[in-house]
Design a protein around this motif. Structure first.
Motif, short mmCIF file in Angstrom:
data_model
loop_
_atom_site.label_atom_id
_atom_site.label_comp_id
_atom_site.label_asym_id
_atom_site.label_seq_id
_atom_site.Cartn_x
_atom_site.Cartn_y
_atom_site.Cartn_z
N ARG A 61 0.80 -1.05 0.00
CA ARG A 61 -0.01 0.02 0.34
C ARG A 61 0.88 1.32 0.12
NH1 ARG A 61 -2.88 -3.96 0.27
NH2 ARG A 61 -2.11 -3.73 -2.29
N GLU A 64 2.28 1.61 -4.07
CA GLU A 64 1.23 2.44 -3.78
C GLU A 64 0.98 3.98 -4.16
OE1 GLU A 64 -2.14 -0.02 -2.81
OE2 GLU A 64 -1.36 -1.43 -4.50
N LEU A 90 -7.93 0.93 0.56
CA LEU A 90 -7.13 1.49 1.88
C LEU A 90 -8.51 0.78 2.24
CD1 LEU A 90 -5.20 3.96 3.14
CD2 LEU A 90 -4.53 2.00 2.90
N THR A 93 -8.98 -3.01 1.54
CA THR A 93 -7.49 -3.86 2.32
C THR A 93 -7.60 -4.44 3.42
OG1 THR A 93 -5.57 -3.02 0.56
CG2 THR A 93 -5.15 -4.48 2.64
N LYS A 106 -6.13 -2.80 -7.97
CA LYS A 106 -5.71 -1.26 -7.08
C LYS A 106 -4.00 -0.81 -8.48
CE LYS A 106 -5.08 -3.98 -3.47
NZ LYS A 106 -5.84 -5.49 -3.84
#
Length: 167
Positions: A61, A64, A90, A93, A106
């Protein structure tokens, strides 16, 4: 056509145009294979753990977020689109492990941005991730309800037992 341009005054160099963007996209395209290596090594040598899996997800994350921030910093997409897309990612996730659902979009922008306009990709990712989040919540809720139904009893006792808490 893209190329290297000298900034006025400072002598710094930056890469402009599709060559720089394409080179960055190709470089990042190789990252998933490198990303999978660490988990494979951990599993092979019996070092895999929940903490390692969570760390890997966190680092994914963060990478990204850095890449998406680069898109905004470079003026390819707006900061608003980047922030909203990251928020949706998020949210997805946060429930992906429990729901076992991940729409997997994503990094769509990284792989298809050369052919589809980036703002369009970011706008499409938002509803897909939000829909995945809602569906994932429904899956979690249905599983919990089935567990509660199997336990029978009054609501307070059943809910506590289904959640694994002392009644």
């Amino acid at each position: 056509m893209g190329g290297i341009r000298r900034e006025r005054g400072g002598g710094r160099r930056r890469r402009d145009g599709p060559i720089g963007l394409g080179g960055g996209a190709r470089f990042d395209g190789a990252r998933p294979s490198a990303d999978g290596i660490d988990g494979g090594i951990a599993r092979k040598y019996g070092l895999a753990s929940d903490a390692g899996r969570r760390l890997d997800t966190l680092l994914d994350r963060l990478s990204e977020a850095a890449i998406f921030a680069g898109f905004a910093w470079g003026g390819i997409v707006s900061w608003r689109l980047v922030l909203v897309a990251l928020a949706a990612i998020l949210l997805m996730t946060s429930i992906a492990d429990r729901s076992k659902l991940d729409p997997g979009v994503k990094r769509f922008a990284l792989y298809f941005g050369m052919w589809v306009p980036y703002p369009l990709i970011f706008q499409r990712d938002l509803p897909v991730n939000l829909a995945g989040y809602v569906i994932g919540l429904l899956i979690i809720d249905c599983r919990f309800q089935v567990k509660m139904d199997a336990l029978a009893g009054d609501l307070d006792t059943v809910a506590s037992r289904a959640a694994g808490l002392a009644p």
